[in-house]
Write a protein that holds these residues in place. Structure first.
Motif, PDB file in Angstrom:
ATOM      1  N   ASP A 131       0.829  -1.194   0.000  1.00 20.48           N
ATOM      2  CA  ASP A 131       0.000   0.000   0.000  1.00 20.48           C
ATOM      3  C   ASP A 131       0.869   1.253   0.000  1.00 20.48           C
ATOM      4  N   GLY A 132       1.961   1.189   0.770  1.00 21.36           N
ATOM      5  CA  GLY A 132       2.857   2.336   0.808  1.00 21.36           C
ATOM      6  C   GLY A 132       3.544   2.569  -0.515  1.00 21.36           C
ATOM      7  N   LEU A 133       3.713   1.493  -1.282  1.00 22.59           N
ATOM      8  CA  LEU A 133       4.372   1.636  -2.578  1.00 22.59           C
ATOM      9  C   LEU A 133       3.404   2.083  -3.664  1.00 22.59           C
ATOM     10  N   SER A 134       2.152   2.331  -3.300  1.00 23.94           N
ATOM     11  CA  SER A 134       1.200   2.803  -4.302  1.00 23.94           C
ATOM     12  C   SER A 134       1.638   4.148  -4.865  1.00 23.94           C
ATOM     13  N   ASN A 135       2.510   4.835  -4.121  1.00 31.92           N
ATOM     14  CA  ASN A 135       3.023   6.115  -4.596  1.00 31.92           C
ATOM     15  C   ASN A 135       4.411   5.966  -5.203  1.00 31.92           C
ATOM     16  N   ILE A 136       4.760   4.754  -5.620  1.00 32.49           N
ATOM     17  CA  ILE A 136       6.071   4.546  -6.223  1.00 32.49           C
ATOM     18  C   ILE A 136       6.266   5.442  -7.436  1.00 32.49           C
TER      19      ILE A 136
ATOM     20  N   LYS B 253       9.550  12.295  -8.807  1.00 34.68           N
ATOM     21  CA  LYS B 253      10.313  13.283  -8.039  1.00 34.68           C
ATOM     22  C   LYS B 253      11.817  13.057  -8.204  1.00 34.68           C
ATOM     23  N   ALA B 254      12.198  11.811  -8.449  1.00 39.34           N
ATOM     24  CA  ALA B 254      13.618  11.476  -8.614  1.00 39.34           C
ATOM     25  C   ALA B 254      14.099  11.663 -10.050  1.00 39.34           C
ATOM     26  N   GLY B 255      13.223  12.179 -10.934  1.00 41.48           N
ATOM     27  CA  GLY B 255      13.626  12.410 -12.328  1.00 41.48           C
ATOM     28  C   GLY B 255      13.482  11.196 -13.214  1.00 41.48           C
ATOM     29  N   CYS B 256      12.560  10.286 -12.850  1.00 38.77           N
ATOM     30  CA  CYS B 256      12.352   9.053 -13.629  1.00 38.77           C
ATOM     31  C   CYS B 256      10.905   8.955 -14.107  1.00 38.77           C
ATOM     32  N   LYS B 257      10.359  10.034 -14.641  1.00 36.93           N
ATOM     33  CA  LYS B 257       8.956  10.082 -15.043  1.00 36.93           C
ATOM     34  C   LYS B 257       8.668   9.115 -16.185  1.00 36.93           C
ATOM     35  N   THR B 258       9.557   9.027 -17.160  1.00 37.26           N
ATOM     36  CA  THR B 258       9.359   8.119 -18.301  1.00 37.26           C
ATOM     37  C   THR B 258       9.236   6.681 -17.820  1.00 37.26           C
ATOM     38  N   PHE B 259      10.141   6.278 -16.931  1.00 35.28           N
ATOM     39  CA  PHE B 259      10.127   4.920 -16.395  1.00 35.28           C
ATOM     40  C   PHE B 259       8.840   4.672 -15.604  1.00 35.28           C
ATOM     41  N   ALA B 260       8.428   5.646 -14.803  1.00 39.26           N
ATOM     42  CA  ALA B 260       7.208   5.515 -14.005  1.00 39.26           C
ATOM     43  C   ALA B 260       5.987   5.328 -14.900  1.00 39.26           C
ATOM     44  N   ASN B 261       5.899   6.113 -15.978  1.00 39.89           N
ATOM     45  CA  ASN B 261       4.766   5.998 -16.908  1.00 39.89           C
ATOM     46  C   ASN B 261       4.728   4.629 -17.578  1.00 39.89           C
ATOM     47  N   LEU B 262       5.906   4.104 -17.930  1.00 36.92           N
ATOM     48  CA  LEU B 262       5.975   2.781 -18.568  1.00 36.92           C
ATOM     49  C   LEU B 262       5.496   1.690 -17.603  1.00 36.92           C
TER      50      LEU B 262
ATOM     51  N   PRO C 125      15.891   3.952 -14.565  1.00 37.70           N
ATOM     52  CA  PRO C 125      16.651   4.861 -15.429  1.00 37.70           C
ATOM     53  C   PRO C 125      16.068   6.272 -15.362  1.00 37.70           C
ATOM     54  N   SER C 126      16.927   7.251 -15.397  1.00 39.43           N
ATOM     55  CA  SER C 126      16.488   8.641 -15.390  1.00 39.43           C
ATOM     56  C   SER C 126      15.863   8.992 -16.734  1.00 39.43           C
ATOM     57  N   ASP C 127      15.144  10.105 -16.778  1.00 38.94           N
ATOM     58  CA  ASP C 127      14.558  10.552 -18.046  1.00 38.94           C
ATOM     59  C   ASP C 127      15.634  10.790 -19.092  1.00 38.94           C
ATOM     60  N   GLU C 128      16.782  11.322 -18.657  1.00 42.91           N
ATOM     61  CA  GLU C 128      17.890  11.562 -19.594  1.00 42.91           C
ATOM     62  C   GLU C 128      18.413  10.251 -20.163  1.00 42.91           C
ATOM     63  N   ALA C 129      18.354   9.182 -19.380  1.00 40.93           N
ATOM     64  CA  ALA C 129      18.844   7.884 -19.854  1.00 40.93           C
ATOM     65  C   ALA C 129      18.032   7.402 -21.053  1.00 40.93           C
ATOM     66  N   PHE C 130      16.720   7.659 -21.054  1.00 41.93           N
ATOM     67  CA  PHE C 130      15.883   7.222 -22.164  1.00 41.93           C
ATOM     68  C   PHE C 130      16.137   8.053 -23.436  1.00 41.93           C
ATOM     69  N   LYS C 131      16.728   9.242 -23.276  1.00 41.15           N
ATOM     70  CA  LYS C 131      17.019  10.099 -24.426  1.00 41.15           C
ATOM     71  C   LYS C 131      18.424   9.884 -24.971  1.00 41.15           C
ATOM     72  N   ALA C 132      19.207   9.066 -24.280  1.00 38.27           N
ATOM     73  CA  ALA C 132      20.612   8.885 -24.658  1.00 38.27           C
ATOM     74  C   ALA C 132      20.753   8.177 -26.007  1.00 38.27           C
TER      75      ALA C 132
ATOM     76  N   VAL D 283      16.668   6.303  -4.114  1.00 39.04           N
ATOM     77  CA  VAL D 283      15.373   6.966  -3.959  1.00 39.04           C
ATOM     78  C   VAL D 283      14.771   6.611  -2.607  1.00 39.04           C
ATOM     79  N   VAL D 284      14.790   5.324  -2.277  1.00 40.04           N
ATOM     80  CA  VAL D 284      14.302   4.859  -0.981  1.00 40.04           C
ATOM     81  C   VAL D 284      15.035   3.573  -0.617  1.00 40.04           C
ATOM     82  N   ASP D 285      15.365   3.415   0.654  1.00 41.25           N
ATOM     83  CA  ASP D 285      15.987   2.185   1.149  1.00 41.25           C
ATOM     84  C   ASP D 285      15.377   1.878   2.511  1.00 41.25           C
ATOM     85  N   GLU D 286      14.328   1.095   2.485  1.00 36.12           N
ATOM     86  CA  GLU D 286      13.637   0.694   3.701  1.00 36.12           C
ATOM     87  C   GLU D 286      13.336  -0.798   3.602  1.00 36.12           C
ATOM     88  N   THR D 287      14.105  -1.581   4.347  1.00 35.66           N
ATOM     89  CA  THR D 287      13.959  -3.037   4.299  1.00 35.66           C
ATOM     90  C   THR D 287      12.481  -3.439   4.323  1.00 35.66           C
TER      91      THR D 287
END
Length: 422
Positions: free
Chosen positions: A187-192, A198-207, A230-237, A313-317
């Motif tokens: 449930d907490g990851l529903s906002n992944i 926010k971390a600059g990975c909008k393209t990856f999130a949309n996919l 991957p960052s948004d810039e990574a997809f444009k590389a 981005v997050v590290d919570e066991t």
């Protein structure tokens, strides 16, 4: 006799160096604690939280251990992510042996802990107060204002000088709020997607959303999840394939290739030696990754090209999400790196036919003969001068390279041999 004596001296010197250097070159905290059954619970939690890997990847540290009795106040009473934070506060990023504990300047000091490096410690909650008390006692407590020294040094467990020191304390060090943090859940990851955007990975999130792979990620949270976003810039590389030309099944495999069904934080990736299975791994293809390190950096290798871990981005066991600087391209979808263009075969110069010598009247003025034209490069247009495969392998080896004990031995033995033989 003199030369025989020198040889014996050189052998003894070499054996001494090997013993010393092999001792200081690395440590294994799991093995160290396994020799003492009274730390079995503490040792087990170091493995479950992957803190053991982080400890093994560092040097110049002090581990404050709890025996099974003291550990009972944490074991089984809090989520694993909370226990990890509490144990991270017991990993001091400095070397303290019993002698140094009693020689603290002005009797008290604040020292940084592993918890401070996680980004989860607000203010100075990631620091520990170490105080040399009267009567030979040493107290430990949170650096938060108003905190008491509720833990005391009881005995030394093991020291590898200036590499790692293991000391026993009688109670956990509890920073304000450290035991009340909520555990991550599906449930907490529903906002992944929000975290990724926010971390600059909008393209990856949309996919992840449009492909439905987000649900696959969420389903593995309880047993562990590691994501390489991957960052948004990574997809444009340059060199990133046109994803619109992939089938739906291939897009799913590509996105699943960017995650592991286990919790593998940076410390575990740094100490990893084997191929790592991903969510895309199945009977039809391996879809695995390998890792190497360069200093504190971790580099992922797919067989097509390397990608560097950029940020956490997050590290919570049991969940960790990293950003990476390049899209991970599995060989199962995109093939291996192209081989280098074959070297052109040498162009043979035809043997000149004997010519009739001109008469003296016809002979030209003597001129220096021009050298033959160089052979034409037969490499196909656009052929790479270096193989990405061999280049990646070379980068992997260089990135994974660490100065080993044998390198030190070679240098020092050479110097010793020179001095002994003079």
């Amino acid at each position: 006799m003199a030369s025989s004596s020198r040889a014996v001296s050189l052998l003894a010197f070499t054996l001494s160096l090997l013993t010393v250097l092999s001792t200081v070159s690395s440590h294994n905290i799991t093995q160290i604690l396994s020799e003492s059954p009274e730390y079995s619970s503490f040792n087990s939690y170091l493995s479950q939280t992957k803190l053991a890997d982080e400890i093994n990847s560092r040097t110049t540290i002090t581990l404050l251990v709890l025996n099974n009795g003291a550990m009972s106040s944490l074991a089984g009473k809090h989520p694993l992510s909370v226990v990890k934070n509490a144990l991270s506060l017991l990993v001091l990023l400095d070397y303290y042996d019993p002698v140094k504990l009693h020689k603290i300047s002005q009797g008290t000091t604040l020292t940084t802990t592993l918890y401070q490096t996680t980004g989860n410690a607000p203010g100075n909650l990631g620091f520990v107060n170490v105080t040399d008390l009267k009567g030979g006692k040493v107290g430990f407590g949170s650096a938060a204002p108003g905190s008491k020294l509720e833990s005391s040094y009881t005995k030394s467990v093991k020291q590898i000088p200036y590499n790692i020191s293991v000391l026993e304390i009688d109670a956990p060090i509890i920073a304000p709020g450290i035991l009340t943090a909520p555990a991550p859940s599906a449930d907490g990851l529903s906002n992944i997607t929000g975290l990724l955007e926010k971390a600059g990975c909008k393209t990856f999130a949309n996919l992840l959303v449009t492909s439905g792979v987000l649900k696959t990620y969420e389903s593995t949270v309880e047993k562990g999840l590691t994501v390489f976003a991957p960052s948004d810039e990574a997809f444009k590389a340059e060199g990133v394939p046109d994803l619109t030309k992939l089938t739906q099944a291939e897009v799913v495999s590509l996105l699943e290739y960017h995650a592991l069904s286990e919790y593998k934080p940076k410390g575990s990736l740094k100490t990893n030696k084997d191929a790592i299975s991903t969510l895309a791994t199945n009977g039809a293809g391996k879809y695995d990754l390998t890792t190497s390190t360069s200093g504190d950096e971790v580099i992922l290798h797919t067989g097509v090209g390397p990608s560097r871990l950029a940020d956490t981005v997050v590290d919570e066991t049991p969940v960790v999400i990293f950003t990476v600087d390049k899209v991970l391209l599995p060989t199962e979808l995109f093939g291996k790196s192209p081989s280098p263009a074959p070297a052109p075969e040498p162009v043979s110069t035809p043997t000149p036919s004997p010519a009739k010598s001109p008469s003296p009247a016809e002979a030209p003025s003597p001129v220096a003969a021009s050298p033959p034209a160089p052979p034409v490069d037969d490499s196909p247009e656009g052929a790479p001068s270096d193989s990405p495969t061999s280049s990646e392998d070379s980068n992997a080896k260089n990135a994974a390279f660490h100065v080993s004990a044998s390198a030190y031995v070679t240098v020092l033995v050479t110097l010793a041999a020179t001095s002994l033989l003079l």
